[in-house]
Design an enzyme around this catalytic site. Structure first.
Site, PDB file in Angstrom:
ATOM      1  N   ASP A  12     -58.372  -2.033   4.096  1.00 49.78           N
ATOM      2  CA  ASP A  12     -56.921  -1.946   4.367  1.00 49.78           C
ATOM      3  C   ASP A  12     -56.278  -3.321   4.537  1.00 49.78           C
ATOM      4  O   ASP A  12     -55.318  -3.474   5.282  1.00 49.78           O
ATOM      5  CB  ASP A  12     -56.630  -1.108   5.638  1.00 49.78           C
ATOM      6  CG  ASP A  12     -57.281   0.256   5.572  1.00 49.78           C
ATOM      7  OD1 ASP A  12     -57.200   0.879   4.504  1.00 49.78           O
ATOM      8  OD2 ASP A  12     -57.881   0.682   6.578  1.00 49.78           O
ATOM      9  N   HIS A  40     -55.351   2.944  -1.462  1.00 49.55           N
ATOM     10  CA  HIS A  40     -54.484   1.793  -1.652  1.00 49.55           C
ATOM     11  C   HIS A  40     -53.059   2.302  -1.661  1.00 49.55           C
ATOM     12  O   HIS A  40     -52.800   3.358  -2.228  1.00 49.55           O
ATOM     13  CB  HIS A  40     -54.685   1.211  -3.041  1.00 49.55           C
ATOM     14  CG  HIS A  40     -55.905   0.393  -3.194  1.00 49.55           C
ATOM     15  ND1 HIS A  40     -56.348  -0.491  -2.248  1.00 49.55           N
ATOM     16  CD2 HIS A  40     -56.754   0.295  -4.221  1.00 49.55           C
ATOM     17  CE1 HIS A  40     -57.429  -1.085  -2.709  1.00 49.55           C
ATOM     18  NE2 HIS A  40     -57.704  -0.624  -3.894  1.00 49.55           N
TER      19      HIS A  40
HETATM   20  P1  GDP Z   1     -55.816  -1.757   0.802  1.00 43.18           P
HETATM   21  O1  GDP Z   1     -56.694  -0.567   0.878  1.00 43.18           O
HETATM   22  O2  GDP Z   1     -56.551  -3.025   1.088  1.00 43.18           O
HETATM   23  O3  GDP Z   1     -55.021  -1.829  -0.450  1.00 43.18           O
HETATM   24  O4  GDP Z   1     -54.775  -1.641   1.986  1.00 43.18           O
HETATM   25  P2  GDP Z   1     -53.770  -0.428   2.276  1.00 43.18           P
HETATM   26  O5  GDP Z   1     -52.919  -0.208   1.118  1.00 43.18           O
HETATM   27  O6  GDP Z   1     -54.464   0.713   2.871  1.00 43.18           O
HETATM   28  O7  GDP Z   1     -52.986  -1.045   3.503  1.00 43.18           O
HETATM   29  C1  GDP Z   1     -52.168  -2.066   3.381  1.00 43.18           C
HETATM   30  C2  GDP Z   1     -50.795  -1.631   3.862  1.00 43.18           C
HETATM   31  O8  GDP Z   1     -50.023  -2.759   4.025  1.00 43.18           O
HETATM   32  C3  GDP Z   1     -50.046  -0.779   2.857  1.00 43.18           C
HETATM   33  O9  GDP Z   1     -49.234   0.121   3.564  1.00 43.18           O
HETATM   34  C4  GDP Z   1     -49.207  -1.800   2.096  1.00 43.18           C
HETATM   35  O10 GDP Z   1     -48.021  -1.261   1.537  1.00 43.18           O
HETATM   36  C5  GDP Z   1     -48.892  -2.735   3.172  1.00 43.18           C
HETATM   37  N1  GDP Z   1     -48.706  -4.115   2.815  1.00 43.18           N
HETATM   38  C6  GDP Z   1     -49.383  -4.872   1.923  1.00 43.18           C
HETATM   39  N2  GDP Z   1     -48.993  -6.155   2.004  1.00 43.18           N
HETATM   40  C7  GDP Z   1     -48.042  -6.194   2.969  1.00 43.18           C
HETATM   41  C8  GDP Z   1     -47.285  -7.247   3.554  1.00 43.18           C
HETATM   42  O11 GDP Z   1     -47.396  -8.421   3.194  1.00 43.18           O
HETATM   43  N3  GDP Z   1     -46.426  -6.896   4.560  1.00 43.18           N
HETATM   44  C9  GDP Z   1     -46.275  -5.640   4.999  1.00 43.18           C
HETATM   45  N4  GDP Z   1     -45.421  -5.383   5.977  1.00 43.18           N
HETATM   46  N5  GDP Z   1     -46.999  -4.623   4.487  1.00 43.18           N
HETATM   47  C10 GDP Z   1     -47.869  -4.910   3.495  1.00 43.18           C
END
Ligand code: GDP
Length: 424
Positions: A12, A40
């Site tokens: 995440d 994701h």
């Molecule tokens: P992944 O499994 O590594 O892709 O991570 P996830 O998608 O589960 O969690 C990352 C969360 O952070 C998601 O809700 C994204 O939309 C959000 N996200 C990603 N980059 C950023 C950022 O720079 N700022 C904010 N506020 N949210 C982000």
């Protein structure tokens, strides 16, 4: 060129967004491990996509997306996600390795039954069948997708495997046995659904690498969840490391030239297991959890609240090291704008001694965090695209991550949207 995007921590980290971003210049995006157990979140002009199994390039119609042989393929979930993406007006190009193994319905059942049996000692599995699936793969009683296309040999093998499964179902879990004919029928049905996507992806990739295509390997979870290098046994069942990308996709290891390790400006984790920099004050944790990510730190697949903590330099340095990071992408820095001071974990105290080296799992449970406080910037930096425009304290925070990991932070993400990004 082949690049890998992987997580430095517990998953995440925001890999989906970084992959979606870099997918722009890619010809091929590949999932090489894991299954539909993690998610994701991608937000772009087409909408908001919670992808569980699909490679993150599915929102780009010119990209070939591959489910590599190292993945645990849940065919029903694949088809459901495919239909969902299509219903939002996209036509993704997808290929599924003819060597990928499939999640059988009993893998999901066993995952659930075993967590129930363990009670308070459960792993906090997403109950997607991942652990039983990989156990079977390595016990050599798994099913490659191509085995679903021949009814006679499939029926015969299912009969053999069910001897073991039914003994466990009846005697250990006290459930009804599975009927071999019914299961064969179901798997033949699933075989028909997936057949149009199945291909010799290894040969396809061989040619693609030779032709100099841009290929992105997309990792799920992060270093801490790797069965070898992570916090065993609170890990996932397939390798989360970039090195495994070569195996799980079918690409020569020396072709992976760039390894982009994604880490968040704070920490989050799902499931049980040591999490040294965790915020134990529930009010403070809730504040960060609700502000984090796009819609708070709640699982994309399960909706369950994630455990949150401060940035952990010890774990992240180690996480980058075992990935072989050439670059760091730091995400969610915008989330920390509410804090006067930002705690960061710079050491672990174990038996009265402070270490900066991430310990093996046997010692990890004894580790207590050593925090330092960095000055906050107390302003909203969401959507910033230039490093020089960031408040001084935010720039220093990025540099702190760089110093601690020893890896160049080439990407800083300032919001969930594709364009909310700084490249350095
Ligand atoms: P992944 O499994 O590594 O892709 O991570 P996830 O998608 O589960 O969690 C990352 C969360 O952070 C998601 O809700 C994204 O939309 C959000 N996200 C990603 N980059 C950023 C950022 O720079 N700022 C904010 N506020 N949210 C982000």
């Amino acid at each position: 060129m082949v690049k890998a995007i992987v997580g430095a921590n517990w998953g995440d980290e925001g890999k989906g967004k970084i992959t979606d971003l870099l997918a722009n210049d890619s010809d091929i995006v590949i999932r090489f491990q894991g299954g539909a157990n993690a998610g994701h979140t991608i937000i772009n002009e087409h909408g908001r996509f919670a992808l569980h199994l699909m490679p993150s390039g599915v929102c780009h119609e010119n990209i070939v997306n591959i489910i590599g042989n190292g993945v645990a393929l849940d065919i029903n979930k694949f088809i459901a996600e495919y239909n969902d993406i299509c219903s939002q007006g996209l036509k993704p190009k997808l290929m599924v390795s003819d060597r990928v193994q499939v999640i059988m319905p009993y893998h999901v059942d066993f995952d659930k039954f075993e967590e129930e049996r363990l009670g308070g000692k459960a792993f906090g599995s997403t109950k997607s069948g991942i652990a039983p699936f990989f156990s079977d793969k390595y016990a050599k009683i798994g099913f490659q997708v191509s085995e679903l296309f021949d009814p006679d040999t499939l029926r015969e093998k299912i009969g053999r495997v069910l001897e073991i499964k039914n003994a466990l179902l009846v005697n250990l879990y006290h459930k009804d046995p599975i009927d071999a004919d019914e299961l064969t029928k179901e798997m033949l049905r699933q075989g028909e659904l997936i057949k149009p996507f199945v291909a010799d992806t290894q040969s396809f990739l061989y040619e693609a690498v030779k032709a100099g295509k841009n290929i992105l390997l997309e990792g799920q979870l992060g270093s801490m969840k790797d069965p070898d290098m992570g916090i065993y046994p609170m890990v996932t069942s397939s390798s989360t490391l970039a090195g495994y990308g070569a195996v799980g996709a079918g690409i020569p290891p020396y072709e992976i030239k760039k390894i982009i390790c994604v880490t968040k400006a704070y920490s989050s984790a799902v499931g049980a297991g040591a999490f040294v920099s965790e915020i134990l004050d529930e009010d403070k944790a809730k504040e960060l959890r609700d502000r984090g990510g796009d819609k708070g730190e709640y699982g994309a697949t399960t909706g369950r609240p994630r455990r949150v903590g401060w940035f952990d330099a010890v774990a992240t340095r180690y996480g980058c090291r075992v990935q072989g990071a050439t670059d760091v992408a730091l995400t969610n820095i915008d989330v920390l704008g509410y804090l006067d001071e930002i705690p960061v974990c710079v050491g672990y105290e174990i038996d009265g001694k402070v270490t900066k080296d991430f310990p093996n799992p046997a010692l990890l449970s004894k580790a207590k965090p050593v925090f330092e406080k960095l000055p906050g910037w107390k302003s909203d930096i969401r959507g910033f695209t230039e490093f020089d425009k960031l408040p001084r304290e935010a720039q220093d925070y990025v540099k702190f991550v760089e110093e601690q990991t020893g890896v160049h932070v080439s990407i800083v993400s300032t919001g969930p949207k594709r364009e909310e990004i700084i490249r350095r």
